[in-house]
Design an enzyme around this catalytic site. Structure first.
Site, PDB file in Angstrom:
ATOM      1  N   LYS A  81       0.844  -1.193   0.000  1.00 43.12           N
ATOM      2  CA  LYS A  81       0.000   0.000   0.000  1.00 43.12           C
ATOM      3  C   LYS A  81       0.874   1.236   0.000  1.00 43.12           C
ATOM      4  CE  LYS A  81      -4.487   0.786   0.209  1.00 43.12           C
ATOM      5  NZ  LYS A  81      -5.554   0.008  -0.422  1.00 43.12           N
ATOM      6  N   GLY A 182     -25.621   1.396   3.928  1.00 42.94           N
ATOM      7  CA  GLY A 182     -24.753   2.121   2.987  1.00 42.94           C
ATOM      8  C   GLY A 182     -25.147   1.821   1.558  1.00 42.94           C
ATOM      9  N   GLY A 184     -23.776   3.317  -1.273  1.00 44.77           N
ATOM     10  CA  GLY A 184     -22.784   3.911  -2.171  1.00 44.77           C
ATOM     11  C   GLY A 184     -22.612   3.044  -3.399  1.00 44.77           C
ATOM     12  N   VAL A 186     -20.963   0.326  -3.973  1.00 44.57           N
ATOM     13  CA  VAL A 186     -21.121  -1.120  -3.777  1.00 44.57           C
ATOM     14  C   VAL A 186     -22.522  -1.447  -3.257  1.00 44.57           C
ATOM     15  CG1 VAL A 186     -20.270  -3.157  -2.569  1.00 44.57           C
ATOM     16  CG2 VAL A 186     -18.649  -1.427  -3.326  1.00 44.57           C
TER      17      VAL A 186
END
Ligand code: NAI
Length: 350
Positions: A81, A182, A184, A186
């Site tokens: 990352k 949620g 969003g 996804v």
């Protein structure tokens, strides 16, 4: 961070690079956890970290998470990352991302970057000027529409079916109720898959516009964000925040299954066992939200979108093997997240 706690956090990591470039203003960290299975793959996050220590810890935690997600998904990549310390709204420049690109190039392909929170395909385009070890550039699969999120949602949908089979003996979604937290990229796509299969939906989001859209398009029943996890339902699907499964929320759950896209859903590892004690089947987050990384890996290998989708479908078999390992109450039986970790460590050879 004192030297002792940094070295404890670094346990098992292959490499940690910190870079500061006065000319471009870049201040960034690249953590490489593992490259045993292949080059470390993981996006570049840009965030206003409160301290350098917070940025390092985030890079380490995220890189380790990528190692496990890729290994369990069966893709030949390790975990890494990059994090840039800065405000994505005000601190971006071509020079900054090109400077990061030069650092990535110096790692000789051991780390491949891509988009994450705070970065966009345009930022990846800048990095591409300096290194080919970058994904999610303009025109790529990962940067087209919301294909990554779409495949993440598809993987969670497959996982919900597998979980229903495990719990009830049938993967049918008719007569089943799913509470989605949620809506969003996804969560909304997940609602569409579930609705098409006949599930009843209960939904919550901070954005009322998305809630209204789900009510209109899918006949979903809206509830307030602070009660979505308490809804009587078959499946609770967290698709917003991490840490949602904790000492306060677990006793309030009225579901049989938790399966959603959010990363790091368990507030602490011990909450895995707490869910098992409550007879709630938990689908480990990194096992079922791997759709996005599977798309990235397929693209890196020159595969098509339809091949990527077929690979996402394998999430069902992976989850079934985790459930197989964690079924029953015999002494020593691991709860699902611990079972997933054990399977993954074996795959990595740890
Ligand atoms: P997003 O940012 O598009 O959507 C998140 C949604 O959650 C927003 O609509 C937001 O208003 C809502 N939200 C925030 N707090 C909430 C609360 N307390 N209650 C209800 N809703 C709340 O994010 P996206 O891409 O849909 O990702 C969702 C989750 O899945 C995140 O945890 C992300 O890390 C994880 N994930 C996403 C992947 C992807 O491909 N996009 C891949 C793997 C994991």
């Amino acid at each position: 961070m004192d030297g002792h706690s940094l070295s404890a956090s670094l346990q098992g990591f292959e490499r940690l690079d910190m870079m500061e470039d006065a000319t471009s203003g870049l201040k960034a960290i690249i953590a490489i956890d593992q490259t045993r299975l292949g080059p470390a793959l993981g996006g570049c996050r840009m965030w206003m970290y409160a301290s350098e220590e917070a940025a390092i810890l985030d890079a380490l935690r995220l890189a380790r998470g990528m190692t496990y997600k890729s290994a369990l998904a069966g893709i030949p990549y390790g975990g890494g990352k990059a994090v840039i310390i800065g405000n994505p709204a005000t601190d971006k420049s071509s020079r900054l991302f090109r400077s990061l690109g030069r650092f990535i190039e110096r790692l000789n392909g051991r780390y491949i970057t891509g988009m994450d929170l705070g970065t966009t395909p345009l930022d990846m385009d800048e990095i591409l000027h300096e290194t080919r070890h970058v994904t999610d550039v303009t025109g790529s699969l990962g940067a087209t529409g919301h294909f990554t999120a779409e495949m993440t949602a598809y993987g969670v949908y497959i996982a919900i079916r597998t979980s229903l089979k495990q719990k009830y003996g049938s993967e049918q979604l008719q007569q089943r109720t799913v509470a989605v937290q949620g809506l969003g990229k996804v969560g909304f796509a997940l609602c569409r898959y579930l609705h098409q299969s006949g599930a009843q939906l209960i939904v919550a989001d901070l954005d009322n516009r998305l809630v209204q859209l789900a009510a209109t398009q899918f006949g979903a029943a809206p509830v307030a964000v602070d009660v979505i996890h308490k809804q009587p339902c078959d499946v609770f699907a967290p698709c917003a925040l991490g840490g949602i499964l904790n000492d306060l929320t677990i006793p309030e759950l009225k579901c049989q299954i938790v399966a959603g896209a959010a990363n790091n859903q368990l507030a602490e590892p011990r909450h895995d066992a707490l869910l098992k004690q409550a007879a709630i089947l938990y689908a480990p987050d990194y096992a079922i939200n791997a759709g996005g990384i599977i798309v990235t890996a397929a693209e890196l290998d020159g595969s098509s979108a339809s091949y990527a989708q077929s690979q996402v479908e394998r999430i069902g078999d992976t989850l079934a093997s985790i459930y197989g390992k964690s079924a029953g109450t015999a002494p020593g039986t691991l709860p699902p997240a611990a079972a997933a970790d054990a399977i993954t460590r074996k795959l990595i050879g740890l």
